[in-house]
Scaffold this motif. Structure first.
Motif, PDB file in Angstrom:
ATOM      1  N   ASN A 101       0.877  -1.163   0.000  1.00  0.00           N
ATOM      2  CA  ASN A 101       0.000   0.000   0.000  1.00  0.00           C
ATOM      3  C   ASN A 101       0.916   1.214   0.000  1.00  0.00           C
ATOM      4  O   ASN A 101       1.342   1.691   1.047  1.00  0.00           O
ATOM      5  CB  ASN A 101      -0.921  -0.008   1.220  1.00  0.00           C
ATOM      6  N   ILE A 102       1.238   1.667  -1.184  1.00  0.00           N
ATOM      7  CA  ILE A 102       2.202   2.745  -1.365  1.00  0.00           C
ATOM      8  C   ILE A 102       1.473   4.081  -1.357  1.00  0.00           C
ATOM      9  O   ILE A 102       0.393   4.213  -1.919  1.00  0.00           O
ATOM     10  CB  ILE A 102       2.974   2.556  -2.692  1.00  0.00           C
ATOM     11  N   ALA A 103       2.086   5.069  -0.723  1.00  0.00           N
ATOM     12  CA  ALA A 103       1.488   6.406  -0.648  1.00  0.00           C
ATOM     13  C   ALA A 103       1.154   6.904  -2.044  1.00  0.00           C
ATOM     14  O   ALA A 103       1.925   6.728  -2.977  1.00  0.00           O
ATOM     15  CB  ALA A 103       2.446   7.370   0.035  1.00  0.00           C
ATOM     16  N   GLY A 104       0.002   7.526  -2.142  1.00  0.00           N
ATOM     17  CA  GLY A 104      -0.425   8.088  -3.419  1.00  0.00           C
ATOM     18  C   GLY A 104      -0.749   9.551  -3.254  1.00  0.00           C
ATOM     19  O   GLY A 104      -0.204  10.228  -2.383  1.00  0.00           O
ATOM     20  N   ASP A 105      -1.683  10.023  -4.040  1.00  0.00           N
ATOM     21  CA  ASP A 105      -2.026  11.441  -3.993  1.00  0.00           C
ATOM     22  C   ASP A 105      -3.269  11.718  -3.148  1.00  0.00           C
ATOM     23  O   ASP A 105      -3.786  12.815  -3.139  1.00  0.00           O
ATOM     24  CB  ASP A 105      -2.204  11.994  -5.408  1.00  0.00           C
ATOM     25  N   THR A 106      -3.744  10.690  -2.437  1.00  0.00           N
ATOM     26  CA  THR A 106      -4.878  10.868  -1.540  1.00  0.00           C
ATOM     27  C   THR A 106      -4.519  10.303  -0.168  1.00  0.00           C
ATOM     28  O   THR A 106      -3.626   9.468  -0.056  1.00  0.00           O
ATOM     29  CB  THR A 106      -6.137  10.131  -2.070  1.00  0.00           C
ATOM     30  N   PRO A 107      -5.219  10.751   0.891  1.00  0.00           N
ATOM     31  CA  PRO A 107      -4.896  10.274   2.231  1.00  0.00           C
ATOM     32  C   PRO A 107      -5.098   8.769   2.400  1.00  0.00           C
ATOM     33  O   PRO A 107      -4.467   8.139   3.215  1.00  0.00           O
ATOM     34  CB  PRO A 107      -5.862  11.031   3.136  1.00  0.00           C
ATOM     35  N   SER A 108      -5.981   8.185   1.653  1.00  0.00           N
ATOM     36  CA  SER A 108      -6.225   6.753   1.716  1.00  0.00           C
ATOM     37  C   SER A 108      -6.519   6.288   0.300  1.00  0.00           C
ATOM     38  O   SER A 108      -6.670   7.091  -0.600  1.00  0.00           O
ATOM     39  CB  SER A 108      -7.405   6.455   2.647  1.00  0.00           C
ATOM     40  N   SER A 109      -6.583   4.991   0.117  1.00  0.00           N
ATOM     41  CA  SER A 109      -6.849   4.509  -1.232  1.00  0.00           C
ATOM     42  C   SER A 109      -7.633   3.207  -1.181  1.00  0.00           C
ATOM     43  O   SER A 109      -7.723   2.556  -0.147  1.00  0.00           O
ATOM     44  CB  SER A 109      -5.535   4.276  -1.979  1.00  0.00           C
ATOM     45  N   ASN A 110      -8.168   2.853  -2.329  1.00  0.00           N
ATOM     46  CA  ASN A 110      -8.874   1.573  -2.435  1.00  0.00           C
ATOM     47  C   ASN A 110      -7.940   0.398  -2.198  1.00  0.00           C
ATOM     48  O   ASN A 110      -8.387  -0.655  -1.766  1.00  0.00           O
ATOM     49  CB  ASN A 110      -9.527   1.438  -3.807  1.00  0.00           C
ATOM     50  N   ARG A 111      -6.648   0.571  -2.506  1.00  0.00           N
ATOM     51  CA  ARG A 111      -5.699  -0.527  -2.326  1.00  0.00           C
ATOM     52  C   ARG A 111      -5.745  -1.073  -0.906  1.00  0.00           C
ATOM     53  O   ARG A 111      -5.721  -2.274  -0.695  1.00  0.00           O
ATOM     54  CB  ARG A 111      -4.273  -0.074  -2.648  1.00  0.00           C
ATOM     55  N   LEU A 112      -5.809  -0.167   0.060  1.00  0.00           N
ATOM     56  CA  LEU A 112      -5.837  -0.596   1.457  1.00  0.00           C
ATOM     57  C   LEU A 112      -7.117  -1.368   1.757  1.00  0.00           C
ATOM     58  O   LEU A 112      -7.073  -2.453   2.335  1.00  0.00           O
ATOM     59  CB  LEU A 112      -5.711   0.612   2.387  1.00  0.00           C
ATOM     60  N   PHE A 113      -8.259  -0.812   1.352  1.00  0.00           N
ATOM     61  CA  PHE A 113      -9.537  -1.490   1.580  1.00  0.00           C
ATOM     62  C   PHE A 113      -9.554  -2.844   0.858  1.00  0.00           C
ATOM     63  O   PHE A 113     -10.005  -3.846   1.411  1.00  0.00           O
ATOM     64  CB  PHE A 113     -10.711  -0.631   1.093  1.00  0.00           C
ATOM     65  N   ASP A 114      -9.071  -2.878  -0.382  1.00  0.00           N
ATOM     66  CA  ASP A 114      -9.062  -4.121  -1.149  1.00  0.00           C
ATOM     67  C   ASP A 114      -8.173  -5.170  -0.492  1.00  0.00           C
ATOM     68  O   ASP A 114      -8.548  -6.347  -0.389  1.00  0.00           O
ATOM     69  CB  ASP A 114      -8.592  -3.874  -2.581  1.00  0.00           C
ATOM     70  N   ALA A 115      -6.993  -4.768  -0.042  1.00  0.00           N
ATOM     71  CA  ALA A 115      -6.078  -5.712   0.611  1.00  0.00           C
ATOM     72  C   ALA A 115      -6.714  -6.283   1.871  1.00  0.00           C
ATOM     73  O   ALA A 115      -6.665  -7.499   2.113  1.00  0.00           O
ATOM     74  CB  ALA A 115      -4.751  -5.035   0.949  1.00  0.00           C
ATOM     75  N   ILE A 116      -7.330  -5.426   2.678  1.00  0.00           N
ATOM     76  CA  ILE A 116      -7.955  -5.895   3.910  1.00  0.00           C
ATOM     77  C   ILE A 116      -9.133  -6.805   3.600  1.00  0.00           C
ATOM     78  O   ILE A 116      -9.282  -7.869   4.211  1.00  0.00           O
ATOM     79  CB  ILE A 116      -8.369  -4.696   4.787  1.00  0.00           C
ATOM     80  N   ALA A 117      -9.966  -6.420   2.641  1.00  0.00           N
ATOM     81  CA  ALA A 117     -11.115  -7.257   2.275  1.00  0.00           C
ATOM     82  C   ALA A 117     -10.675  -8.621   1.754  1.00  0.00           C
ATOM     83  O   ALA A 117     -11.352  -9.626   1.972  1.00  0.00           O
ATOM     84  CB  ALA A 117     -11.971  -6.544   1.228  1.00  0.00           C
ATOM     85  N   ARG A 118      -9.521  -8.669   1.080  1.00  0.00           N
ATOM     86  CA  ARG A 118      -8.989  -9.930   0.544  1.00  0.00           C
ATOM     87  C   ARG A 118      -8.103 -10.653   1.555  1.00  0.00           C
ATOM     88  O   ARG A 118      -7.487 -11.658   1.245  1.00  0.00           O
ATOM     89  CB  ARG A 118      -8.191  -9.672  -0.736  1.00  0.00           C
ATOM     90  N   GLN A 119      -8.043 -10.116   2.777  1.00  0.00           N
ATOM     91  CA  GLN A 119      -7.269 -10.684   3.878  1.00  0.00           C
ATOM     92  C   GLN A 119      -5.801 -10.875   3.519  1.00  0.00           C
ATOM     93  O   GLN A 119      -5.190 -11.898   3.794  1.00  0.00           O
ATOM     94  CB  GLN A 119      -7.914 -11.978   4.375  1.00  0.00           C
ATOM     95  N   CYS A 120      -5.257  -9.846   2.901  1.00  0.00           N
ATOM     96  CA  CYS A 120      -3.845  -9.794   2.538  1.00  0.00           C
ATOM     97  C   CYS A 120      -3.191  -8.753   3.446  1.00  0.00           C
ATOM     98  O   CYS A 120      -3.599  -7.592   3.441  1.00  0.00           O
ATOM     99  CB  CYS A 120      -3.709  -9.396   1.066  1.00  0.00           C
ATOM    100  N   VAL A 121      -2.222  -9.172   4.246  1.00  0.00           N
ATOM    101  CA  VAL A 121      -1.597  -8.279   5.224  1.00  0.00           C
ATOM    102  C   VAL A 121      -1.041  -7.045   4.500  1.00  0.00           C
ATOM    103  O   VAL A 121      -0.165  -7.171   3.639  1.00  0.00           O
ATOM    104  CB  VAL A 121      -0.490  -9.008   6.011  1.00  0.00           C
ATOM    105  N   PRO A 122      -1.554  -5.849   4.828  1.00  0.00           N
ATOM    106  CA  PRO A 122      -1.080  -4.648   4.143  1.00  0.00           C
ATOM    107  C   PRO A 122       0.318  -4.229   4.612  1.00  0.00           C
ATOM    108  O   PRO A 122       0.617  -4.259   5.805  1.00  0.00           O
ATOM    109  CB  PRO A 122      -2.120  -3.586   4.508  1.00  0.00           C
TER     110      PRO A 122
END
Length: 169
Positions: free
Chosen positions: A41-62
């Motif tokens: 989950n690499i920093a982007g241009d927004t405070p949060s991103s879908n990547r984080l939500f997607d990783a957590i929903a897919r049970q992949c350790v962020p």
């Protein structure tokens, strides 16, 4: 500014899946996350991103690479219990990420993953909303924010109202 360089793709235990919103890109990225132990989950241009939500929903350790990221629900969730944090200055060092992640022992990863499975429902948006889902968490965060705003407002008025009473005397 330092640039993050991806680990080499020819590493036997490194798998990269790049998603796109076109075609079946989202599904492929999701499948890649679901079959991975760690998700960047690499920093982007927004405070949060879908990547984080997607990783957590897919049970992949962020693996969160951002020094100042504002994480959703961080006032009630300790992300260090289910994620790995890497300073940006370390992430750009050649081989650092691979060394770090390969050094995570199976029992350590399992502890992170078990906690991730416990909190994953708090990142899922459901219709209709369910207790403890993402919608519920957002409303609870709004209530906590409202409460802290009221607290500051009341504290600020402590002396203002008392001084106004004295002016009437």
């Amino acid at each position: 500014m330092e640039t993050f360089k991806m680990p080499r793709k020819d590493e036997k235990d490194v798998h990269f899946t790049f998603g796109t919103y076109r075609g079946d890109g989202i599904d492929k990225a999701g499948q890649g996350m679901a079959s991975s132990k760690f998700c960047l989950n690499i920093a982007g241009d927004t405070p949060s991103s879908n990547r984080l939500f997607d990783a957590i929903a897919r049970q992949c350790v962020p693996v969160i690479i951002s020094d100042g990221i504002e994480l959703p629900f961080e006032d009630v969730l300790d992300y260090s219990e289910f994620g790995v944090f890497v300073r940006a200055s370390d992430a750009v060092k050649k081989g650092y990420l691979l060394y770090l992640l390969r050094g995570v022992k199976k029992d350590q990863w399992t502890i992170l993953w078990e906690r991730l499975k416990e909190i994953a429902p708090q990142f899922e948006y459901r219709y209709p909303s369910q207790p403890g889902d993402a919608v519920d968490m957002v409303w609870e965060a709004v209530l906590r924010k409202k409460s802290s705003v009221q607290f500051r407002h009341h504290r600020k008025n402590r002396y203002t109202r008392s001084e106004a009473l004295l002016k009437r005397i």
